[in-house]
Design a protein around this motif. Structure first.
Motif, PDB file in Angstrom:
ATOM      1  N   GLY A 509      12.652   1.014   1.405  1.00  0.00           N
ATOM      2  CA  GLY A 509      11.850   0.568   2.536  1.00  0.00           C
ATOM      3  C   GLY A 509      11.360  -0.863   2.412  1.00  0.00           C
ATOM      4  N   ALA A 510      12.063  -1.709   1.637  1.00  0.00           N
ATOM      5  CA  ALA A 510      11.634  -3.106   1.495  1.00  0.00           C
ATOM      6  C   ALA A 510      11.664  -3.801   2.852  1.00  0.00           C
ATOM      7  N   GLU A 511      12.660  -3.420   3.649  1.00  0.00           N
ATOM      8  CA  GLU A 511      12.812  -4.055   4.960  1.00  0.00           C
ATOM      9  C   GLU A 511      11.644  -3.684   5.864  1.00  0.00           C
ATOM     10  N   THR A 512      11.277  -2.396   5.833  1.00  0.00           N
ATOM     11  CA  THR A 512      10.133  -1.946   6.632  1.00  0.00           C
ATOM     12  C   THR A 512       8.867  -2.664   6.182  1.00  0.00           C
ATOM     13  N   ARG A 513       8.735  -2.817   4.872  1.00  0.00           N
ATOM     14  CA  ARG A 513       7.548  -3.469   4.319  1.00  0.00           C
ATOM     15  C   ARG A 513       7.410  -4.879   4.893  1.00  0.00           C
ATOM     16  N   GLU A 544       0.436  14.482   3.907  1.00  0.00           N
ATOM     17  CA  GLU A 544       0.204  13.689   2.702  1.00  0.00           C
ATOM     18  C   GLU A 544       1.387  12.790   2.379  1.00  0.00           C
ATOM     19  N   GLN A 545       2.603  13.335   2.559  1.00  0.00           N
ATOM     20  CA  GLN A 545       3.784  12.501   2.300  1.00  0.00           C
ATOM     21  C   GLN A 545       3.828  11.313   3.251  1.00  0.00           C
ATOM     22  N   ILE A 546       3.501  11.550   4.514  1.00  0.00           N
ATOM     23  CA  ILE A 546       3.484  10.460   5.492  1.00  0.00           C
ATOM     24  C   ILE A 546       2.428   9.430   5.100  1.00  0.00           C
ATOM     25  N   ALA A 547       1.259   9.915   4.688  1.00  0.00           N
ATOM     26  CA  ALA A 547       0.176   9.000   4.323  1.00  0.00           C
ATOM     27  C   ALA A 547       0.591   8.111   3.148  1.00  0.00           C
ATOM     28  N   VAL A 548       1.175   8.736   2.140  1.00  0.00           N
ATOM     29  CA  VAL A 548       1.567   7.971   0.952  1.00  0.00           C
ATOM     30  C   VAL A 548       2.673   6.969   1.292  1.00  0.00           C
ATOM     31  N   LYS A 549       3.634   7.440   2.093  1.00  0.00           N
ATOM     32  CA  LYS A 549       4.750   6.557   2.451  1.00  0.00           C
ATOM     33  C   LYS A 549       4.261   5.369   3.282  1.00  0.00           C
ATOM     34  N   ALA A 550       3.355   5.635   4.209  1.00  0.00           N
ATOM     35  CA  ALA A 550       2.831   4.565   5.053  1.00  0.00           C
ATOM     36  C   ALA A 550       2.119   3.529   4.194  1.00  0.00           C
ATOM     37  N   ARG A 551       1.380   4.023   3.213  1.00  0.00           N
ATOM     38  CA  ARG A 551       0.731   3.086   2.310  1.00  0.00           C
ATOM     39  C   ARG A 551       1.777   2.259   1.553  1.00  0.00           C
ATOM     40  N   ASP A 552       2.834   2.937   1.109  1.00  0.00           N
ATOM     41  CA  ASP A 552       3.849   2.247   0.326  1.00  0.00           C
ATOM     42  C   ASP A 552       4.583   1.161   1.106  1.00  0.00           C
ATOM     43  N   VAL A 553       4.673   1.318   2.425  1.00  0.00           N
ATOM     44  CA  VAL A 553       5.328   0.245   3.187  1.00  0.00           C
ATOM     45  C   VAL A 553       4.302  -0.779   3.672  1.00  0.00           C
ATOM     46  N   GLY A 554       3.050  -0.640   3.220  1.00  0.00           N
ATOM     47  CA  GLY A 554       2.086  -1.708   3.456  1.00  0.00           C
ATOM     48  C   GLY A 554       1.074  -1.452   4.558  1.00  0.00           C
TER      49      GLY A 554
ATOM     50  N   ARG B  70       0.562  -4.162  -4.524  1.00  0.00           N
ATOM     51  CA  ARG B  70       1.996  -4.373  -4.479  1.00  0.00           C
ATOM     52  C   ARG B  70       2.530  -4.404  -3.052  1.00  0.00           C
ATOM     53  N   SER B  71       2.092  -3.456  -2.252  1.00  0.00           N
ATOM     54  CA  SER B  71       2.635  -3.393  -0.905  1.00  0.00           C
ATOM     55  C   SER B  71       1.657  -3.938   0.118  1.00  0.00           C
ATOM     56  N   GLY B  72       0.401  -4.158  -0.313  1.00  0.00           N
ATOM     57  CA  GLY B  72      -0.599  -4.559   0.664  1.00  0.00           C
ATOM     58  C   GLY B  72      -1.155  -3.378   1.417  1.00  0.00           C
ATOM     59  N   GLY B  73      -0.530  -2.234   1.294  1.00  0.00           N
ATOM     60  CA  GLY B  73      -1.008  -1.039   1.982  1.00  0.00           C
ATOM     61  C   GLY B  73      -2.164  -0.408   1.233  1.00  0.00           C
ATOM     62  N   ALA B  74      -2.841   0.499   1.888  1.00  0.00           N
ATOM     63  CA  ALA B  74      -3.962   1.154   1.224  1.00  0.00           C
ATOM     64  C   ALA B  74      -4.193   2.514   1.826  1.00  0.00           C
ATOM     65  N   LEU B  75      -4.578   3.454   0.980  1.00  0.00           N
ATOM     66  CA  LEU B  75      -5.011   4.744   1.479  1.00  0.00           C
ATOM     67  C   LEU B  75      -6.511   4.680   1.598  1.00  0.00           C
ATOM     68  N   LEU B  76      -6.982   4.613   2.814  1.00  0.00           N
ATOM     69  CA  LEU B  76      -8.406   4.505   3.024  1.00  0.00           C
ATOM     70  C   LEU B  76      -8.976   5.895   3.107  1.00  0.00           C
TER      71      LEU B  76
END
Lengths: 659, 301
Positions: A509-513, A544-554, B70-76
């Motif tokens: 997901g580097a592109e999404t980021r 939870e998976q969506i939340a973590v993934k969304a965080r991972d793409v920034g 790293r990604s700038g994202g955050a779990l708030l």
């Protein structure tokens, strides 16, 4: 023939079922029993599981959806009409309110003129896994454990053939557990329960072997069926050792590892759903082939569960699988097929070693309850689950029809909307009407007295069962019973376990980021998404998976856990100033709940805020939701998280452009 | 408010300037809440909000979460919805990520605190850590609450972190753990006894609370109120807010224009002196005014 070989008695055949109303479910049960099913497995709806009456605001849209609504003793009577409860082996998938539903069953037995001592069956009653996965907990861990131990202490003398708890590794597997984690955490749960019971004044030491003998387990059977055979064998040995060493149980019979199984439902695919029948058969082999570690009861999902509620015919097909295996094949004529197998033995040993080490770790930190409160187990599971999902995305794990061999002829089995069962939308209204009628004809004085008695007993630290049985007879409702419990022992919301997850190490997901970064710059701040779970459905893994993934793409992610009302979600969206809302609903209540959220957003002037929805949503419903303004609808066949994230960015960009 | 685009930011500062001038004094109680991750701040905050709502106070909350670098994202908010409040408009809750841009947060936090102070009876700003920079929670709070987690070796941690000087109230959470919590409270109390009393003569109390069992919340609120009363009676509230505003303004300018920018109008010390002399009716206005001067000076040079 005189040389008919000896056959073992087959396991109990069950089908996890119940929907709409006690009446409709009773009809279904009697039909299933007539077809050769040998036990019942009652599915309750979410309000019943979480202790709300059908007319409570949180129950809206959920009544009769994932199971039968049982609000009081008359509903329970209807459920068992013309089914003698004392001759039936009944499994009830009920946890936080287990003491209440068992009390209702006892009351029904008494009303049917049966001796409650003869009741046979199981209350699931494993709260630990509710915190970790299933999400229908109500009370904090310690009082929950107290309720469980009350039931154990009560049933050991009063209902001696009842299994008061079914320690569940099933849901741990669904939540992503590796086989070793499954074993370790379910054993840790069993230890927590047994330690609590052993510490009670009202349970003498000589009763402990009888208590141990009534502890049963509930396992998942996954597609890696050889490993599943080894897992069940490992658990058999560990349980034997644990109960002998830790609880001094001398009688080998009392140390038997007894378990029931629901074959894996979550792994069933929406794509090419006919393949699920093959999966179900193979998974069944994993828990039946080894005589030494064979299940005592088995329930199979229907092939089309990923599409919606199965019809009676779909459930019949699954029952026939069990019957063919038990009655046509020669499986039950043989001794254990794997004794002496080097391969099975080695894998079993390895699993035992790994899981005992993990069990030791949990016990050292204070046991299962401590490992819930410090979120250790939850974190481990979320981590394992992410790894598994990444493996599916990358193709390291093959799912036929999903990430390989996806080309298919049109399936004649899924033509039109006739291929799943539709719950009558009037079920909720009718249930509420029946509840109101019941309330108006019961004796209010009896109800008040019974509730006060319940309160008094709980405050004095007495056993919850006797006052609950009295309350059942008096006409107390499920919501009233649970309200007293909430008042006395409090309510609990578990840590979600997502915040501490390390950022994904793999560069997906580097592109999404990059797109998130760019769009965030244009917006003036980071894209902020609210991940919400409206309603009572507690299956939080998807969210939870969506939340973590969304965080991972920034993205900045607001995730506030389960059991939220549409008002709370809309309010939160406003306060937090989010750019997009993602809703997750697996209970089939998407129709009502999503529309309610849209309505609440509109009353706050937030109609422009884009909403995406994920869940088990039939295409027809998806169209309705899109027509109402939902931007995207995702179902279990959308396993590619990177694509979903990309589309969420699209949705935010579209809205920003329109503004 | 947390929009980083220059034109939006200028517009926001203008509004904030107007708003801050109109705020009544002393106005809403501003409480900063800090403590190590896992100390149970969110649950305690939930308990506080329930308690305050039950007695009719409106509450605004800003929670600052650490960002994933790293990604700038955050779990708030690995947090629960505040007390199942349904459609209660008497509570406002906003979470913010501590962005990769240093300083952006300080602006956003102070701005949000001012806005919430205009609309709610009490404002909480919750964050991790304290005393690390001028931009942390201490610059927006009248009262700083430190939430400590019971555990062996805590005392050493407190000393090392140098956190004993700043907080006005200490709450040792998880009193339900019993002896461990009591020991930590005792250690904290002893540690505070060793350090010099605060300028104003206030001795920070150490309370034991249990967010889980909702025990001790009433005493905690009483302690927060007592500190606020103390500041008012000693006449220290205004000067405290003023010092915080000066520090914030200086940092805000430094972050935006760098030491090079500050040097263009005489250097950091000169700017600090100007801030001290300024009437400082609104820190936002001052930042705008001095900011414009710096830009002008930079253009000329």
């Amino acid at each position: 023939m005189s040389d008919t070989p000896h056959r073992d008695r087959p396991w109990v055949f069950r089908t996890y079922s119940g929907h709409s109303s006690a009446e409709a479910s009773n009809t279904l049960y009697r039909t299933n029993l007539a077809k050769g099913q040998t036990g019942l497995s009652v599915a309750f709806d979410l309000p019943t599981q979480t202790g709300y009456d059908s007319d409570h605001p949180l129950a809206r849209g959920e009544v009769g959806k994932v199971g039968v609504p049982i609000g009081h003793v008359e509903d329970m009577e209807t459920l068992f009409r013309d089914i003698p409860v004392e001759q039936m082996n009944t499994s009830m998938t009920i946890n936080a309110t287990a003491a209440w539903l068992l009390s209702l069953l006892v009351a029904v037995a008494e009303r049917q003129g049966s001796d409650p001592k003869l009741l046979q069956g199981t209350t699931q009653n494993d709260i630990v896994k509710e915190y970790l996965s299933r999400g229908t907990y109500v009370f904090p861990p310690e009082p929950s454990l107290r309720l469980i131990s009350d039931m154990v202490a009560y049933t050991v003398d009063e209902i001696p053939k009842w299994n008061p708890i079914n320690v569940c590794s099933y849901h741990l597997q669904e939540a992503g557990a590796t086989p070793a984690q499954e074993i370790a955490y379910s054993m840790a749960t069993a230890v927590a329960v047994l330690d609590a019971v052993a510490a009670r004044d009202d349970v003498p030491a000589e009763a402990i072997p009888r208590v141990v003998a009534r502890i049963s387990f509930f396992l998942n059977a996954g597609i890696r069926f050889v490993e599943e055979i080894c897992k069940a064998r490992a658990m058999t040995e560990i349980w034997d050792e644990l109960t002998r060493e830790r609880y001094g149980v001398d009688d080998p019979k009392a140390r038997r590892f007894r378990y029931g199984v629901q074959v894996n439902s979550l792994g069933l695919t929406e794509a090419q759903p006919e393949n699920n029948v093959i999966r179900i058969v193979l998974e069944t082999l994993g828990v039946t082939m080894s005589k030494k570690a064979r299940c005592r009861a088995l329930q199979l999902p229907a092939w089309n569960e990923a599409l919606g509620l199965p019809r009676p015919w779909d459930q019949q097909w699954s029952l026939r699988i069990q019957q063919v295996l038990a009655y046509e094949t020669d499986l039950l004529e043989h001794e254990d097929l794997f004794d002496g197998s080097r391969v099975v033995e080695a894998r079993t040993r390895a699993l035992m070693e790994e899981s005992l080490a993990e069990l030791e770790k949990v016990l050292e930190m204070g046991g299962a309850v401590a490992a819930i409160e410090n979120a250790y187990m939850k974190r481990q599971l979320v981590e394992s689950q992410s790894q598994r999902l990444r493996a599916i995305e990358s193709g390291d794990i093959t799912v036929v029809g999903v990430n390989r061999f996806t080309e298919t002829e049109p399936s004649p089995l899924v033509e039109g909307d006739q291929s799943i069962l539709k719950v009558d939308e009037s079920a909720e209204r009718e249930q509420i009407e029946r509840l109101e009628a019941f309330r108006s004809r019961r004796s209010q004085a009896d109800v008040e007295a019974a509730l006060q008695n319940l309160r008094d007993v709980l405050k004095q630290g007495g056993n919850v069962m006797p006052p609950s049985i009295r309350a059942a007879h008096a006409g107390v409702t499920t919501g009233e019973w649970a309200d007293v419990l909430r008042e006395i022992v409090g309510e609990y919301r578990a840590p979600t376990g997502v915040a501490d997850r390390p950022v994904a190490q793999r560069e997906s997901g580097a592109e999404t980021r990059q797109r998130v970064d760019e769009l965030s710059r244009d917006l003036g701040r980071r894209i902020k998404i609210l991940v919400g779970k409206p309603g009572l459905d507690g299956h939080s893994n998807g969210a939870e998976q969506i939340a973590v993934k969304a965080r991972d793409v920034g993205m900045e992610v607001v995730y506030e856990g389960i059991r939220l009302t549409p008002q709370e979600i809309a309010q939160s969206a406003r306060d937090e100033g989010v750019h997009v809302i993602g809703l997750s609903i697996l209970s089939g209540s998407h129709g009502v709940l999503v529309l309610d959220v849209l309505k609440e957003l509109a009353t706050r002037g937030l109609d422009h805020l884009p909403v995406v929805v994920g869940g088990i949503i039939p295409e027809e419903d998806a169209e309705t939701l899109r027509a109402a303004g939902v931007r995207r609808v995702y179902t279990p066949k959308d396993f590619d998280m990177a694509r979903i994230m990309g589309e969420i960015v699209d949705v935010v960009a579209e809205s920003a452009a329109a503004a | 408010m947390d929009d980083a685009r220059p034109e939006r930011r200028a517009a926001a500062f203008e509004l904030l300037d107007a708003l801050e001038r109109r705020l009544p004094f002393p106005g809403a109680a501003r409480v900063g809440m800090t403590g190590a991750p896992g100390a149970g701040k969110s649950t305690l905050l939930d308990g506080l909000v329930r308690f305050l709502r039950a007695r009719g106070e409106t509450v605004g909350v800003i929670a600052v979460d650490p960002s994933s670098r790293r990604s700038g994202g955050a779990l708030l908010g690995d947090r629960i919805r505040m007390g199942s409040r349904g459609a209660d408009t008497g509570v406002f809750f906003r979470s913010m990520a501590a962005r990769e841009r240093l300083g952006g947060l300080a602006d956003a936090t102070r701005a949000s605190a001012v806005v919430l102070a205009a609309a709610f009876d009490r404002v909480f700003v919750e964050t991790v850590g304290v005393g690390q920079s001028e931009s942390d929670v201490s610059s927006v709070a009248d009262t700083l609450l430190y939430v400590a987690q019971p555990g062996a070796g805590d005392m050493l941690q407190f000393m090392k972190a140098g956190i004993l000087e700043l907080p006005d109230v200490f709450a040792v959470n998880k009193a339900d753990l019993g002896a461990v919590a009591e020991r930590t409270a005792a250690e904290l109390g002893a540690g505070l006894g060793l350090s010099a009393p605060q300028d104003s003569g206030w001795t920070p109390p150490v309370l034991q609370v249990s967010a889980r069992d909702a025990q001790g919340i009433d005493s905690l609120v009483e302690a927060l109120d007592a500190h606020r009363r103390h500041l008012e009676e000693a006449g220290d509230l205004a000067s405290r807010r003023r010092r915080a505003a000066e520090a914030w303004a200086l940092e805000s300018l430094e972050i935006r224009y760098g030491s090079f920018g500050l040097a263009a109008i005489g250097g950091r010390e000169a700017v600090a002196a100007r801030l001290r002399d300024d009437a400082l009716e609104s820190a936002f206005a001052v930042v705008r005014r001095i900011g414009a001067e710096i830009e002008e000076a930079l253009r000329k040079s």
